[in-house]
Design a protein around this motif. Structure first.
Motif, short mmCIF file in Angstrom:
data_model
loop_
_atom_site.label_atom_id
_atom_site.label_comp_id
_atom_site.label_asym_id
_atom_site.label_seq_id
_atom_site.Cartn_x
_atom_site.Cartn_y
_atom_site.Cartn_z
N MET B 1 1.29 -1.62 0.16
CA MET B 1 0.60 -0.25 -0.25
C MET B 1 0.81 1.55 -0.29
N ILE B 2 0.37 2.08 -1.06
CA ILE B 2 1.27 3.59 -1.29
C ILE B 2 0.68 4.55 -0.43
N ALA B 3 1.26 5.19 0.77
CA ALA B 3 0.02 5.99 1.81
C ALA B 3 0.56 7.55 0.28
N LEU B 4 -0.76 8.36 0.79
CA LEU B 4 -1.17 9.40 -0.17
C LEU B 4 -1.22 10.33 1.43
N VAL B 5 -0.26 10.83 1.53
CA VAL B 5 -0.40 12.35 2.57
C VAL B 5 -1.26 13.96 2.20
N ASP B 6 -2.85 13.75 2.51
CA ASP B 6 -3.69 14.47 2.53
C ASP B 6 -3.21 15.72 3.49
N TYR B 7 -2.88 16.69 3.27
CA TYR B 7 -2.82 18.39 3.97
C TYR B 7 -3.80 18.94 4.51
N GLY B 8 -4.49 18.37 3.16
CA GLY B 8 -5.56 19.72 2.94
C GLY B 8 -5.59 19.94 1.30
N GLY B 9 -5.19 19.48 0.78
CA GLY B 9 -4.47 19.75 -0.41
C GLY B 9 -5.30 18.59 -1.46
N ASN B 10 -4.98 19.28 -2.80
CA ASN B 10 -5.98 18.00 -3.59
C ASN B 10 -5.12 16.77 -3.98
#
Lengths: 285, 214
Positions: B1-10
């Motif tokens: 699994m690839i973690a995709l860090v979402d800080y509030g951007g798209n």
């Protein structure tokens, strides 16, 4: 140096791609998803989708169409047509658009441009301007003083001034609702205004040239492009590769948009770009 | 699994590209209660970003994820930063003075300076405008970089940014826009690019694929 961009345009109606001559006489040109994928493969630099559905039902299919197009597209996607509110923009960006284009709504409520830029960033806001060349007789009703004006003064340089004063400056009027309504706005002034409101880009369509395949209006493109510091996408009139070279070299366009020449396989984007590169224009190949 | 860090951007378009390439993505919002645990389980980490350096750095710091991220980087989990995700690897940014980045790369991120067009014979593109939006060429400095495998020198990529990371020893490709800046960096298991691979057509997908294949 930034590459000059080639942008195919999908005019969509009720979920299908259509293309008209001077915004009427629509012909069917295919499935948006398939066309988008083909253009992506061929080397399009971006894609623009304009919804020209006349009915509410037609417009409702837009989000679905955008999502279908965006799924397999890995270049920037701009969507416009009938967009009126921040919520409209948010929905389009939410289903995969990278930028939204506003036209009539911006003319009717210029603050919308500022609000869109504040909310989504200027890079996501394209203002579409449809412009029609004003006939010399009715031209000089805006920008008092910048057109042919006073007779030459009786001075020693009178003769030379007399010559320049006779040269009419061309001008273009902004039209809305797909070219059916006049606004009284000068296209160059309007372009400067939307830049100051936060537009990230201008999509400039010549209503005189659109659909004719007789060449872009380079004079219009140059007038707008040299008046603003944001990129200008020239649209309307593309017929031959030479027309694209002209609008980059003479029109000072940053990008050129076309529909029919690509949909109906007159020539491929790759061949067009190879031609432009031979003409010394920086393109992505 | 690839973690995709979402800080509030798209992160939608990056996720779409990863899934198109056949990998599974776990979108982790930085505020999520189990964010740290999911980050630790990730095979690889991607940090996409568009927006403000300060907003991202604060979001990472306040959620506590910054420390977890640093731990994962130290532990050797492959990391890929995109756009702002490259800039945050530096010590700081002129965009948010006093706000610390992850500090893996030396120097502050700086603002691009517009270069006016002397004569507008070629239109606006003869000068450089800020933000830098559009397709620019990559000049590869380290051809051995695994991230750039199969990418010919001079390939075009899509950019959209106003700030840039200065060229350092870790820079494996540069782009010229007014001045040269770090377009791709590599340090151990940490890679990052200033351009948007998810918007750069076939070349961009190749770079993403290279990272997924590491």
């Amino acid at each position: 140096m930034l590459a000059k961009r080639i942008i195919p345009c999908l005019d969509c109606r009720d979920g299908r791609v259509v293309k008209g001559v001077r915004f009427v006489e629509l012909r069917d040109a295919g499935d948006p998803g398939e066309l988008a994928e083909a253009y992506n493969r061929e080397g399009a630099d971006e894609l623009v989708m304009l919804d020209i559905s006349a009915s509410r039902e037609g417009r409702a299919t837009l989000l679905d169409t955008v999502q279908r197009v965006a799924r397999r597209l890995f270049i920037p996607l701009t969507v416009g047509g009938g967009l009126r509110t921040i919520d409209d923009a948010e929905r389009l960006l939410g289903v995969g658009a990278d930028k939204v284009a506003v036209n009539t709504a911006a003319v009717e409520k210029p603050e919308l441009v500022r609000e869109l830029a504040a909310r989504f960033g200027s890079q996501a806001v394209v203002v579409a301007i449809d412009a029609r060349r004003a006939s010399p007789l009715e031209a000089p009703n805006w920008n008092l003083g910048s057109f042919e004006s006073t007779p030459p003064l009786p001075s020693s340089r009178g003769r030379a001034e007399g010559v320049t004063a006779k040269v009419k400056q061309p001008s273009w009027e902004v039209v809305t609702y797909g070219g059916t309504r006049r606004t009284g706005l000068d296209a160059v002034d309007w372009a400067r205004r939307v830049e100051s409101l936060g537009a990230g880009e201008i999509l400039l369509t010549s209503m005189d040239a659109d659909g004719t395949q007789q060449g872009f209006d380079c004079e219009l493109t140059r007038a707008v492009s040299t008046a603003v510091r944001i990129p200008v996408i020239a649209s309307g009139g593309a017929g031959t590769p030479e027309h694209f070279a002209q609008v980059f070299l003479e029109g000072a366009a940053d990008a050129a948009l076309a529909a029919s020449v690509f949909h109906f396989d007159q020539y491929s984007i790759r061949r067009l770009k190879e031609f432009l590169r031979r003409r010394g224009i920086s393109v992505r190949l | 699994m690839i973690a995709l860090v979402d800080y509030g951007g798209n992160v939608g378009s990056v996720r779409k590209a990863i899934e198109y390439l056949g990998a599974a993505a776990d979108v982790i919002r930085v505020q999520a209660a189990d964010a740290a645990a999911r980050l630790r389980r990730a095979e690889k980490i991607i940090l996409p970003g568009q927006g403000h350096f300060g907003v991202m750095a604060h979001a990472l710091a306040e959620s506590g994820l910054k420390a977890d991220l640093s731990d994962q980087l130290a532990a050797g989990t492959p990391f890929f930063g995109i756009c702002l995700g490259l800039q945050v690897l530096y010590e700081g940014s002129d965009e948010a003075p006093g706000v610390a980045g992850l500090g893996l790369l030396r120097g502050p991120v700086k603002r691009l300076q517009p270069v006016p067009a002397p004569q507008r014979v070629w239109g606006p593109a003869s000068g450089t405008k800020v933000p830098h939006v559009g397709w620019s060429q990559l000049e590869i400095r380290k051809p051995a970089s695994r991230l750039l495998r199969g990418i010919p020198d001079g390939s075009f990529f899509y950019y959209c940014h106003s700030y840039y990371g200065p060229v350092t020893a870790e820079t494996c490709a540069i782009t010229e826009y007014g001045s040269p800046f770090a377009a791709a960096v590599e340090r151990g298991h940490v890679w990052a690019v200033q351009f948007h691979p998810e918007k750069s057509g076939q070349a961009g997908l190749q770079v993403l694929m290279n990272f997924l294949n590491l």
